[in-house]
Design a protein around this motif. Structure first.
Motif, PDB file in Angstrom:
ATOM      1  N   LEU A 149      21.225 105.950  73.073  1.00 49.83           N
ATOM      2  CA  LEU A 149      20.314 106.758  72.418  1.00 49.83           C
ATOM      3  C   LEU A 149      19.956 105.987  71.175  1.00 49.83           C
ATOM      4  O   LEU A 149      20.723 105.538  70.627  1.00 49.83           O
ATOM      5  CB  LEU A 149      21.088 108.082  72.074  1.00 49.83           C
ATOM      6  N   PRO A 150      18.521 105.874  70.787  1.00 50.11           N
ATOM      7  CA  PRO A 150      18.224 105.434  69.575  1.00 50.11           C
ATOM      8  C   PRO A 150      18.744 106.327  68.354  1.00 50.11           C
ATOM      9  O   PRO A 150      19.221 107.473  68.538  1.00 50.11           O
ATOM     10  CB  PRO A 150      16.653 105.494  69.435  1.00 50.11           C
ATOM     11  N   GLN A 151      19.413 105.496  67.362  1.00 50.04           N
ATOM     12  CA  GLN A 151      20.079 106.417  66.285  1.00 50.04           C
ATOM     13  C   GLN A 151      18.967 106.568  64.997  1.00 50.04           C
ATOM     14  O   GLN A 151      18.109 105.736  64.924  1.00 50.04           O
ATOM     15  CB  GLN A 151      21.156 105.365  65.811  1.00 50.04           C
ATOM     16  N   ASP A 152      19.299 107.695  64.350  1.00 50.96           N
ATOM     17  CA  ASP A 152      18.571 107.813  63.227  1.00 50.96           C
ATOM     18  C   ASP A 152      19.076 107.101  62.124  1.00 50.96           C
ATOM     19  O   ASP A 152      20.342 107.125  61.895  1.00 50.96           O
ATOM     20  CB  ASP A 152      18.842 109.529  62.818  1.00 50.96           C
ATOM     21  N   ARG A 153      18.204 106.498  61.469  1.00 46.96           N
ATOM     22  CA  ARG A 153      18.819 105.407  60.378  1.00 46.96           C
ATOM     23  C   ARG A 153      18.897 106.401  58.889  1.00 46.96           C
ATOM     24  O   ARG A 153      19.430 105.718  58.040  1.00 46.96           O
ATOM     25  CB  ARG A 153      17.646 104.511  60.143  1.00 46.96           C
ATOM     26  N   GLY A 154      18.391 107.443  58.939  1.00 49.47           N
ATOM     27  CA  GLY A 154      18.707 108.122  57.679  1.00 49.47           C
ATOM     28  C   GLY A 154      17.521 107.877  56.684  1.00 49.47           C
ATOM     29  O   GLY A 154      17.649 108.298  55.458  1.00 49.47           O
ATOM     30  N   ASP A 155      16.631 107.191  57.030  1.00 48.63           N
ATOM     31  CA  ASP A 155      15.449 106.696  56.295  1.00 48.63           C
ATOM     32  C   ASP A 155      14.010 107.481  56.961  1.00 48.63           C
ATOM     33  O   ASP A 155      13.120 106.648  56.474  1.00 48.63           O
ATOM     34  CB  ASP A 155      15.384 105.591  55.904  1.00 48.63           C
ATOM     35  N   GLY A 156      14.315 108.350  57.945  1.00 45.11           N
ATOM     36  CA  GLY A 156      13.006 108.691  58.660  1.00 45.11           C
ATOM     37  C   GLY A 156      12.725 107.854  59.966  1.00 45.11           C
ATOM     38  O   GLY A 156      11.701 108.357  60.579  1.00 45.11           O
TER      39      GLY A 156
END
Lengths: 264, 163
Positions: A209-216
């Protein structure tokens, strides 16, 4: 004799052989340890040997600013605030635990098939991006992006992983990425290819799964390589799907990031 | 020990005198592994007696023992020497108590024994690595003498290291 009776230079030498996390913990031990563990002598060793050279290429982070910071502040500044270098097309930061170099090749520095044809790819400015422009895919049949990075700019004796940093449009213009996988590949120029086949928009039970980087932005790993001494020439990071059997639409690419793998 | 007069390359012997008057007779090739002694030999030339008022006999003896081992291992030309030296270095620092470790480090630093300084500082660094604050204090018998509230503040500033 106790460690506290050693000259401060000696304790600093010892501390510089540990790592940033150990030094931060040491600064809580006692006032003497703190004065050593926060010292420039120690943090200079945690910064990459050529950091001056790298950050002097930044126009937005002038020497007058960083040369007046303590080395510890500079270290954490570079961990938290990637600085833009190289004509605004690349960013540089430090990996917090190791102090090793991280780079993101901005979309403008990636060679994108049909990238200069606005019908297929558009260049837009997004407020959430570190770069002035990102690449927005209108549609293509032939999907191909390749980033080149010179291994000599990377930290040595380090395993790096490369990540595609992207978004997908939330509207009906998003098409293809949940239907077919794309081929991701990281390799030294002229060596054998090790290809990963992944969906950029997988259904929830499909890995990776692609991960959310926390920077949008989201990221997905493209592969890894070991940079021994920076003498392997170029490393190529590519995304391809050139079967022309499907139309692709709605991908927004910020860049391709290279950062060290966490020590295991 | 004196070298045999039948060998064509005679090794010069130096006399090193520690702060407590203890003297050591050492081959020049061994003693000059220490940068400070190497400089004295090069500058002063013919002087055979070298006084070292900052190092006492016990620690000077240990430093020279280390130099001798390394000088001997390095005269054999096979490639296994690095391994032998590494193994021997490990043995050398393994059972050192902290008092000896710091005295040796001071002596090695004073005598500019770079490789030995590296070995000893690495040993101390290994005693810090990966430890919690309380464990570091315990290892080195350090009392925290921060003012009330100060420690908490520093912890907060470095909170990343405690995640």
């Amino acid at each position: 004799m106790e460690i506290t009776q050693l000259p401060e230079e000696c304790i600093a030498l010892i501390m510089s052989l540990t790592c940033p996390r150990d030094a931060c913990r040491s600064s809580v031990v006692s006032p003497l340890f703190r004065s050593v563990a926060d010292s420039d002598a120690v943090w200079e060793k945690f910064l990459p040997p050529d950091y001056r050279n790298v950050i002097s290429k930044s126009v937005v982070f002038p020497e007058t600013t960083w040369s007046s910071m303590t080395k510890k502040s500079l270290y954490f500044h570079l961990c938290d605030n990637p600085i833009i270098i190289g004509n605004g097309n690349m960013s540089f930061a430090l990996d917090r635990p190791s102090g090793k170099k991280c780079y993101m090749v901005g979309a403008r520095a990636i060679s994108i098939a049909w990238g200069d044809t606005p019908q297929y790819w558009e260049w837009t400015s997004l407020p959430g991006s570190r770069f002035p422009e990102v690449a927005t895919l209108n549609y293509v049949w032939w999907l191909q992006l390749i980033a080149n990075v010179e291994t000599k700019i990377l930290s040595q004796n380090t395993t790096y992983a490369a990540y595609l940093v992207f978004k997908l449009r939330e509207d009906e213009y998003k098409y293809g990425f949940d239907q077919r996988p794309v081929q991701l590949c990281v390799n030294f120029e002229g060596r054998d290819l090790d290809v990963l086949s992944v969906f950029l928009d997988p259904s929830s039970n499909m890995l990776p799964l692609p991960q959310d980087r926390g920077d949008g932005w989201k990221e997905i790993e493209m592969g890894e390589f070991y940079n021994e001494n920076g003498e392997d020439g170029l490393v190529l990071c590519s995304l391809k799907e050139v079967s022309c059997s499907i139309i692709w639409s709605g991908l927004i690419v910020e860049g391709i990031e290279l950062r060290p793998r966490a020590a295991r | 020990m004196s070298s045999s007069s039948t060998t064509t390359t005679t090794t010069r012997l130096l006399m090193l005198k520690a702060s407590d008057g203890v003297t050591f007779e050492v081959e020049e090739a061994v003693a000059t592994k220490l940068g400070a002694i190497n400089n004295m030999v090069e500058e002063e030339g013919s002087e055979d007696l070298i006084c070292l008022p900052n190092v006492n006999g016990k620690f000077l003896g240990m430093v020279l023992e280390w130099c001798k081992k390394h000088a001997n291992n390095n005269t054999n030309s096979d490639k296994g020497n690095d391994e032998v030296n590494k193994w021997w270095d490990k043995e050398f620092v393994m059972d050192l108590d902290q008092n000896t470790l710091y005295h040796l480090l001071m002596a090695a630093d004073y005598l500019s024994g770079t490789e030995l300084v590296d070995l000893l500082t690495e040993k101390v660094a290994s005693m810090i690595r990966g430890k919690k604050v309380e464990e570091i204090r315990e290892t080195f018998k350090i009392k925290s003498d921060f003012l009330p509230g100060q420690e908490e503040e520093i912890r907060k500033k470095n909170s990343w290291a405690f995640e």
